[in-house]
Design a protein around this motif. Sequence first.
Motif, mmCIF file in Angstrom:
data_model
loop_
_atom_site.group_PDB
_atom_site.id
_atom_site.type_symbol
_atom_site.label_atom_id
_atom_site.label_comp_id
_atom_site.label_asym_id
_atom_site.label_seq_id
_atom_site.Cartn_x
_atom_site.Cartn_y
_atom_site.Cartn_z
ATOM 1 N N THR B 213 48.426 71.046 99.760
ATOM 2 C CA THR B 213 48.150 69.885 98.623
ATOM 3 C C THR B 213 46.315 70.594 97.582
ATOM 4 N N SER B 214 45.453 70.692 96.700
ATOM 5 C CA SER B 214 44.384 70.734 96.337
ATOM 6 C C SER B 214 43.732 70.541 97.369
ATOM 7 N N ASP B 215 43.429 68.964 97.761
ATOM 8 C CA ASP B 215 42.742 68.521 98.684
ATOM 9 C C ASP B 215 42.724 68.658 100.254
ATOM 10 N N GLY B 216 43.548 69.842 100.420
ATOM 11 C CA GLY B 216 43.577 70.130 101.146
ATOM 12 C C GLY B 216 44.246 70.334 102.649
ATOM 13 N N LYS B 217 45.431 69.468 102.191
ATOM 14 C CA LYS B 217 46.486 69.039 103.592
ATOM 15 C C LYS B 217 47.513 70.001 103.337
ATOM 16 N N ALA B 218 48.032 69.754 104.033
ATOM 17 C CA ALA B 218 49.386 70.719 103.611
ATOM 18 C C ALA B 218 50.831 69.946 104.761
ATOM 19 N N GLU B 219 51.689 70.622 104.521
ATOM 20 C CA GLU B 219 53.468 70.018 104.590
ATOM 21 C C GLU B 219 53.713 71.620 105.411
ATOM 22 N N LEU B 220 54.838 71.323 106.334
ATOM 23 C CA LEU B 220 55.696 72.894 106.224
ATOM 24 C C LEU B 220 56.410 72.159 107.414
ATOM 25 N N TRP B 221 57.710 72.567 106.287
ATOM 26 C CA TRP B 221 59.388 72.174 106.579
ATOM 27 C C TRP B 221 59.823 73.496 107.530
ATOM 28 N N CYS B 222 60.155 73.607 108.681
ATOM 29 C CA CYS B 222 60.565 75.111 109.227
ATOM 30 C C CYS B 222 61.621 74.595 110.262
ATOM 31 N N CYS B 223 62.513 75.717 110.218
ATOM 32 C CA CYS B 223 63.199 76.451 112.158
ATOM 33 C C CYS B 223 62.508 76.351 112.810
ATOM 34 N N THR B 224 62.681 76.303 113.887
ATOM 35 C CA THR B 224 61.498 76.163 114.994
ATOM 36 C C THR B 224 61.940 75.527 116.076
ATOM 37 N N GLN B 225 61.533 76.069 117.418
ATOM 38 C CA GLN B 225 61.940 76.078 118.899
ATOM 39 C C GLN B 225 60.814 74.662 118.752
ATOM 40 N N GLY B 226 59.746 74.848 118.243
ATOM 41 C CA GLY B 226 58.599 74.430 118.845
ATOM 42 C C GLY B 226 57.438 73.857 117.462
ATOM 43 N N GLN B 227 57.121 72.810 116.131
ATOM 44 C CA GLN B 227 56.784 72.796 115.587
ATOM 45 C C GLN B 227 55.575 72.491 116.169
ATOM 46 N N PHE B 228 54.523 71.735 117.023
ATOM 47 C CA PHE B 228 53.574 71.516 117.446
ATOM 48 C C PHE B 228 53.168 73.052 117.913
ATOM 49 N N PHE B 229 53.726 73.830 118.220
ATOM 50 C CA PHE B 229 53.470 74.829 118.009
ATOM 51 C C PHE B 229 52.902 75.904 116.722
ATOM 52 N N VAL B 230 53.899 75.817 116.389
ATOM 53 C CA VAL B 230 53.937 76.545 115.545
ATOM 54 C C VAL B 230 52.718 75.575 114.170
ATOM 55 N N ARG B 231 52.292 74.250 114.244
ATOM 56 C CA ARG B 231 51.228 74.102 114.316
ATOM 57 C C ARG B 231 49.922 74.591 114.393
ATOM 58 N N THR B 232 49.598 74.955 115.939
ATOM 59 C CA THR B 232 49.010 75.430 116.657
ATOM 60 C C THR B 232 48.591 77.127 116.052
ATOM 61 N N LEU B 233 49.223 77.540 115.727
ATOM 62 C CA LEU B 233 49.656 79.359 114.964
ATOM 63 C C LEU B 233 48.914 78.968 113.344
ATOM 64 N N CYS B 234 49.624 78.372 112.613
ATOM 65 C CA CYS B 234 49.641 77.854 111.043
ATOM 66 C C CYS B 234 48.443 77.902 111.233
ATOM 67 N N ALA B 235 47.185 76.358 111.405
ATOM 68 C CA ALA B 235 46.238 76.249 111.482
ATOM 69 C C ALA B 235 45.234 77.104 112.105
ATOM 70 N N ALA B 236 44.976 77.523 112.801
ATOM 71 C CA ALA B 236 44.420 78.702 113.607
ATOM 72 C C ALA B 236 44.694 79.943 112.066
ATOM 73 N N ILE B 237 45.372 80.557 111.962
ATOM 74 C CA ILE B 237 45.720 81.566 110.640
ATOM 75 C C ILE B 237 44.996 81.156 109.252
ATOM 76 N N MET B 238 45.211 79.631 108.933
ATOM 77 C CA MET B 238 44.615 79.193 107.552
ATOM 78 C C MET B 238 43.458 78.632 108.368
ATOM 79 N N GLY B 239 43.217 79.124 109.033
ATOM 80 C CA GLY B 239 41.456 77.390 108.450
ATOM 81 C C GLY B 239 41.516 76.386 108.897
ATOM 82 N N MET B 240 42.817 75.267 108.938
ATOM 83 C CA MET B 240 42.819 74.315 109.135
ATOM 84 C C MET B 240 43.081 73.317 110.445
ATOM 85 N N GLU B 241 42.754 72.388 110.427
ATOM 86 C CA GLU B 241 42.520 71.324 111.110
ATOM 87 C C GLU B 241 44.065 70.878 111.457
#
Lengths: 287, 745
Positions: B213-241
């Motif tokens: 969203t325009s205020d910098g929050k994000a939702e991600l729904w995905c097929c994964t074995q580890g949503q927390f690790f997805v968050r770690t990787l995506c936050a790093a790539i997207m420069g997000m907290e």
Amino acid sequence: MRYLAATTAREAAEALAAEAGVTRVLAGGTDVLVQMKAGLVEPDLVVDIKKIPGIATITPEAGGFRIGAAVANAVLGEHEGVRALWPGVVEGANLIGSTQVQGRCTMAGNLCNASPAGDAAPGLVAANAVARIAGPEGERDCPVADIPAGPGKTTLKKGEVITSILLPARPARASDAYLRFIPRTEMDIAVASAAVSLELDADGTVKAARVVLGAVAPTVVVAEDAGRTLVGTKLDEATLAKMAKACEAVCKPIDDKRGTVAFRTKTAGTLAKRAALIAYARAGGAK
Amino acid sequence: MSLDEYRKREFKQVGQRVRRPDGVDKVTGRAMYGADATAPGMLVGRILRSPHAHARIRGIDTSAAEALKGVKAVLTGADLPAQEDDFIRDVQDNCMARDKALYDGHAVAAVAAVDAATARAALKLIKVDYEVLPHVTDVDVAIKPGAPVVQKGRSLENVPAGMSENVTSHCEFGHGDPAAGFARADHVVERHFRTAATHQGYIEPHAALASVTSDGKAELWCCTQGQFFVRTLCAAIMGMEASQLRVTASEIGGGFGGKTTVFIEPVALALSRKAGRPVKIVMTRDEVFRATGPTVHTSTDVKIGMTKDGRITAAEAHLRYSGGAFPCGTVDMGAQAAFAAYDLEHVRTYGWNVLTNRPKEAAYRAPGAPQSIYAVESVVDELCQHFGLDPIDVRLKNAARKGTKSSYGPTFPDIGLIATLEAAKKHPHYSAPLQPGQGRGISCGFWFNFGGNSCVSLNINTDGTVGVTEGNPDIGGSRASISLMAAEELGIEYDRVRTIVADTSSLGYNDVTDGSRVTFAVGLATIKAAREAVRVMCGRAAKIWGIDAEAVEWKDGAAVPAGPNAGKFPPMSLAEIAAVSFETGGPIAGHHEVNVDGAGVSFGVHIVDVEVDKETGQTTVLRYTVFQDAGKAVHPSYVEGQMQGGAVQGIGWALNEEYIYGADGRLQNPGFLDYRVPVASDLPMIDTVILEIPNPGHPYGVRGVGETGIVPPLAAISNAVSRSAGIRLSELPMSPPRVLKALGG
């Protein structure tokens, strides 16, 4: 993309002839739809032939059977008359795809898809089957053996559609068989295949034989010498070995992900031997 | 290391074959898989992939695609930030190439458009200016000096001089003096082996829906074995907290290790941020094969010396693994696992990882172990044949046991190898007669197993039911197993407990579902969260009874006075305490967070009978039995399913599955037609025998069971083929053309 559900063969042929772009004929769709989904073909016109009256029926004709181009192979497989007369043709047709695919796929479609590995073609060619073709200029009959022209290519002219395939009559003490090699037990495409059609004398001597190989050349191959080898014999081991060598001699396969030249060549001979024995037993030859 | 967790007990819930909680949703089509997520205004994301195995990207012209009506965003590697960290940069570069396309199928650009047809049309309008470079797809070619270099400057300092720059790392494990050991052998066998890369072959392709969203929050729904690790990787790539990115894992249609990283998730997020709308990407099967993780492909030399009475005197292995176009540590695990089943005085393994122009390796069930153990177990079998010794007797004679200094360093505590071998030996399968032309093979297998970060909340509802909130996608029955363990500890029935998998904003960090860790580690955290809830419930009962909390204990699902001195009160059940919780201090919950140690290693033994058709080279699997130590089988049906699934994947690996590359460096078989996993009719019933040698590191003795099962089939089948057809193959898969050639056909 335009979709036309033709109600006569002539309407289908004329629409296909008039279209300047890429066209596809839709019967069961088990090749066309898969190719479209994979992005391999983007037709400008798809002509569905299933609405043409009589195109999905099996009709006795002159001691044989005329198989409509839209007869699903599962329907073919349940037809006792065809199964009794040409069991090898039916078993080839019934090997295509899965149970679900069997409910849709057709022999004519398999022929027009023109894969060298198509499972319906060798049996039809061994049976001397004849395709009836509708075109913008009318109907013509053509031996199935003359339909394939190479991988993905047929001798059909623009606007031509196969409407039925005639499996001819055959004498008593005659039968056929089809075998293919796949690394699995189902859901696969032939790495090599062989169809053998035999006619026997009263004493079990082979009177006539036709051996046809699949997946070992750009089109199905009639192994004339292999067939001749069997005539006048009762399929003793030496004959079978000689026949297998004759099969190997006509193989011109490719090396690819599915098999090597050496493997396809050797296996085609092995399958022809095994198919010959099955056809022989079915024809009433004691072994 | 926590090796004192286990207490012997009588189980009431654990060990029952209860109804699976996801069954109805899955058979009725109601389960929400990755591609089922939708959002208002959602766009379709599609990815453009390199047709070249190796090419410099001189430029990408996206202007025509951007100008196409209906296109809302176009993305290239230039849109993603430069990364300092090697690991994150590799993940990011694998999701979207930066300077070079490193393999056939490597993502080079992406679009988001209003529909799939527009997205497809837009991809065709993107012009990539490639400078095609020489490529290398084979590990034995890539390792040689002079081979095309996939990535420069990636070699660690421990790589010996004189090798290709493609060699990124070296490892060495073992003890003793192999040369001295070989000198004492009556016979030494040294063989070279190769194994093809295989894909995890999960049925559900990767899918992700991202909404930034325009205020910098994000939702991600995905097929994964580890949503927390997805968050770690995506936050790093997207420069997000981390707090701003909430990741929700879908129901999962298979993972087997291959869904432990990201491929399309950062792309969907970046497209969504650029387009200002939700973006969904669903991979095609072709994309799954070309661009997601297969295993390493390997080249191995194994040398083993044996005395004529079957004692191994020394063992050595050289392993060359390629994890594709990026550095990969899987060879370290292969080197550690190779000889784990043996109690050896002299043993050494050496490993090298080599870059090739292939997709980045992703974990696959016991990553690295099937390949090295295939080579070791083949040579052990050849030695058994040489001396005419029984293959199980030889393994029993050399088996690792409690107190063995393992070939990779640690000394084993209680392990189940000998019990597993003995069970195999006395099983009717092992002595069943064989017909002429049939052959029987056996192999041992091993996996380390893992524990890791785990965080569980357990809520006691006022109606006496229990909700467990955990953070690991359920790929093998973990929800049922976690519910069973919670019910066991609380003393209630299984169907009073429901376990759900939470999103990343609802729970503390949980490691990925990998390493066969969840039933073990999350199970341990669940048991401790339940104990915490029990402590609270005892306190509430004490309050009601007016006695000290220490004077109350939990027995058969109820609080009771601890002894005659505590006073005489009738037991208060969980439901009774829960019903009055609002009057006794509020809601009742238990929580536990821990980085779990003490995952017990797991051994397995497989017996297989095969028949080789000597005219076609085709191998038919006739009979198969799996023996494996589960520590404690929490839900035996799921445990058997893991053992059978591993065996089936191993059968596919042994006989037909392989990544086939053409001379052009392109993958020839990116689909299930020509990438041949076994179909049901290819297989006999896979029989299973569960051994239960308790893991001292778990309160109920649980060991992970998910991975060991894929390790033994490779050698077991090769050994059986050797005894059926009289030929010993040294390359997988043992496809019919390869077998026929070995037979001289």
